[in-house]
Design a protein around this motif. Structure first.
Motif: not given
Ligand SMILES: Nc1nc2c(ncn2[C@@H]2O[C@H](COP(=O)(O)OP(=O)(O)O)[C@@H](O)[C@H]2O)c(=O)[nH]1
Ligand SMILES: [Mg+2]
Lengths: 158, 196
Positions: B122-138
């Motif tokens: 939600i917070n990423l989307r609010e800044q116009g960042v695509d949460g499905d594409r931003l580099p992410l590791v778990m």
């Protein structure tokens, strides 16, 4: 500008440096620096060796971000100028063109009134340079560093 | 948003450690700080409460040497995990280049993990960042604790993007550098592609 990278080329970087040097001299400050709102240091001038500029940059950005959050809670857009008064050194923090943060650290040799005046003039100049940065970014759509290879990345992480 | 200075030949990237309160984000940074060569890291700054809970953020700058003649700097941040610090989390996410999602493996913390992951999107989307594409590791942390969820459960609950995932015991350093390397690599590959 919310997307992609913030790319700074030599000409504009030098422009920032020159503007900061002038501000430093004109305001009798100890150190001035320019930070982006994410906390990256763009340029600085003055007694930088005496200060941890990386930490200063990050905290100045955090400071602007936090007071910006406070501002929006009371229906203000942003507090575009912050002033912190210390026993010896003072800090003047201001937002330039909505995107950059200009920090001036000064002591008794200067005054907040003078700093404010000079900062206003420097801001106009910095804004002009920032427009050039943006124009280049538009002209050079994908920017980035195209030549990076897998090996480059691996060698960094060894 | 990475910052590239062609004049001083520097690349700056911002990595945010995200996750529920007490999952071990600050512990990750503390371990990295202790183990890094002092030449390669700056001061660690923690804006914390008196009880050492993160109040605003922790900050640790790293400089990792050169790539194609560019000095690389990575700024590591953690967010405060408690639900009520959402405003601060949003501020810290600004301009992020990559996220390490730190999950708490304890069974009792599964809801908090899921909630925090939702909150990140939600917070990423609010800044116009695509949460499905931003580099992410778990990172599945606290693997040392007895009542830990299975890896497959953690994966199913949290890793819907199927990004790189690591088991960790941040307190003793297990998995900490593996996670860090993975996010750095992801960010650099992303940089190579010319950004988002
Ligand atoms: N057992 C165990 N405890 C951990 C581990 N990592 C962190 N902790 C502990 O969990 C608590 C919260 O850690 P902290 O890093 O402050 O969490 P944060 O809120 O995510 O920053 C601290 O007491 C840590 O010592 C781990 O891998 N195993
Ligand atoms: Mg913390």
């Amino acid at each position: 500008m919310a997307q992609g990278h913030f790319i700074l080329y030599d000409k504009e970087f030098q422009g920032f440096q020159i503007a900061l040097k002038k501000l430093l001299a004109d305001s009798y400050a100890k150190i001035v620096f320019l930070v982006d709102k994410n906390g990256s240091l763009l340029a600085s001038a003055g007694e930088t060796a005496d200060f941890d500029t990386t930490s200063l940059a990050s905290l100045a950005a955090g400071n602007i971000a936090a007071t910006g959050g406070l501002a929006s809670l009371i229906g203000e857009k942003e507090f575009s100028i912050l002033f912190h008064e210390g026993e010896r050194d003072n800090m003047h923090i201001s937002v330039v063109a909505d995107r950059l943060i200009l920090v001036v650290i000064f002591d008794r040799r200067s005054s907040v009134g003078l700093v404010r005046l000079r900062v206003r003039r420097a801001s106009t100049q910095l804004e002009r340079i920032l427009r050039d940065v943006d124009e280049k970014a538009l002209a050079d759509e994908d920017g980035g560093i195209e030549e990076l290879t897998e090996e480059d990345i691996e060698s960094l992480l060894k | 948003m990475s910052f590239i200075n062609y004049s001083s030949r520097e690349i700056n990237c911002k990595i945010v450690y995200y996750g529920p309160g007490l999952c071990g984000k600050t512990t990750n940074l503390q371990y990295i700080y202790r183990r890094m060569n002092p030449d390669s890291r700056g001061k660690m700054i923690s804006l914390a409460t008196e009880t050492e809970r993160t109040l605003f953020f922790d900050f640790l700058p790293l400089s990792l040497g050169e790539i194609r003649g560019f000095k690389t700097r990575f700024h590591l941040y953690t967010v405060p995990g408690q639900v009520f610090y959402d405003a601060s989390r949003r501020l810290i996410l600004r301009g992020v280049d990559g996220v390490v999602f730190c999950a708490d493996s304890q069974l009792t913390r599964m809801d908090s993990n899921v909630e925090s992951m939702e909150n990140l999107r939600i917070n990423l989307r609010e800044q116009g960042v695509d949460g499905d594409r931003l580099p992410l590791v778990m990172q599945y942390n606290k693997r040392d604790l007895p009542h830990a969820a299975s890896l497959s459960d953690l994966h199913a609950l949290l890793n819907y993007r199927n990004v790189p995932e690591f088991e960790a015991v941040a307190k003793s350093g297990v998995g900490v550098f593996e996670t860090l390397k993975a996010i750095i690599k992801y960010i650099l590959v992303d940089l190579k592609k010319g950004g988002r």
